[in-house]
Design an enzyme around this catalytic site. Sequence first.
Site, PDB file in Angstrom:
ATOM      1  N   LYS A 111      25.117  23.037  -1.640  1.00 52.94           N
ATOM      2  CA  LYS A 111      25.635  22.588  -0.353  1.00 52.94           C
ATOM      3  C   LYS A 111      27.161  22.520  -0.361  1.00 52.94           C
ATOM      4  CE  LYS A 111      21.422  19.937   0.545  1.00 52.94           C
ATOM      5  NZ  LYS A 111      20.804  18.591   0.568  1.00 52.94           N
ATOM      6  N   GLU A 139      11.002  15.012  -5.622  1.00 49.37           N
ATOM      7  CA  GLU A 139       9.956  15.971  -5.934  1.00 49.37           C
ATOM      8  C   GLU A 139       9.307  15.611  -7.268  1.00 49.37           C
ATOM      9  OE1 GLU A 139       9.053  18.370  -3.962  1.00 49.37           O
ATOM     10  OE2 GLU A 139      10.691  18.350  -2.511  1.00 49.37           O
TER      11      GLU A 139
END
Length: 430
Positions: free
Chosen positions: A207, A192
């Site tokens: 996660k 990003e």
Amino acid sequence: MMRTRPLKVALLGCGVVGSEVARIMTTHADDLAARVGAPVELAGVAVRRPNRVREGVPAHLITTDAVELVKRDDVDVVVEVIGGIEPARGLITTAMEHGASVVSANKALLAEDGAALHAAAVEHGVDLYYEAAVAGAIPLIRPLRESLAGDKVNRVLGIVNGTTNFVLDRMDSTGAGYSDSLDEATALGYAEADPTADVEGFDAAAKAAILAGIAFHTRVTAADVHREGITEVTAADIASAKRMGCVVKLLAICERSADGKSVTARVHPAMIPLSHPLASVREAYNAVFVEADAAGQLMFYGPGAGGAPTASAVLGDLVAVCRNKLNGATGPGESAYTRLPVSPMGDVVTRYHVSLDVADRAGVLAQVAAVFAEHGVSIDTVRQQGKDGEASLVVVTHRAPDAALSGTVEALRKLETVRGVASIMRVEGE
């Protein structure tokens, strides 16, 4: 016989993933209907910028009023792919209050507030599915939650962030530094514009929390996960790993303690041997290695991000949730019966690779070895190279608690003969 009344789906977000979900729902409508047992149709698509052209999404379905969309009586399932904590949390709970099941790809929200969302799903008799939240297209949540439900999972070790894996792979394969490798990842669309969540380990930590909670049937949040990113990994670290027959990866590691009374969850760079299956995971791919009592060692591998792969996982959940709706049932929810505590990083036992800059004179190695011994850290191998009064000393330890190694490093910094600690990295996968 197929039901003629369609199941209605509200889609929250129409970015890279959301647009792929809408496209697949449209182009594969007949197949989805056959698999579910009823037509599945978009009821509306909530977006922030309604004037943007969205190919394949009928303009009349676009709305900026997400709250009214999830409150609609005819909506059976809400698919949330907007990310972040709010307004996603409020929209999901509102949807559940109005009887809609939820499919989400929101790892940050699930890692922070998964227990409350699961409780809301139970209270309102709906489903909460989130296969896409952890590893893109890789089937992982459902195997852990369902296929291995009768087994005892002891360890989950994985590469769960494609951006960092791409950067480290480029550093390893080309010899480039961190900054140049990150620039390449950004140019190719793997990173990003603001890569902080990836390179500092926040994405992988969320996660890891989800995986640990499911694998060990206990509640783990992102705040419980020890987190280190890859910004301090240098070309010298990569080269040192190569000399050891290893490669550097950012790993998410979730483990059950030897006595079974606690768990640990951590994310950090580590050296792993080239012989380990995770060592061969290249570029932006993800892979997760699961160790269970009866099943033994299992590995799940594939693309961990991107519009189409993530949409694949979302659609898989959507089919399962729609089937449950037709049958008047719900799938498996949260399993947190073990209530195991999460141990701090200081209690974690592992091996370490410590690189020191030292004075090149007699007795230095003995001083360094004495410090390791004083803190109860046993040395496995030592490599020393000196030139012009300066030397590098690389120490690889046997397994020791993290707290003991931290104390060792602090003591080493106080030695007059130690010019500096060049790097510290854990060694895993052996």
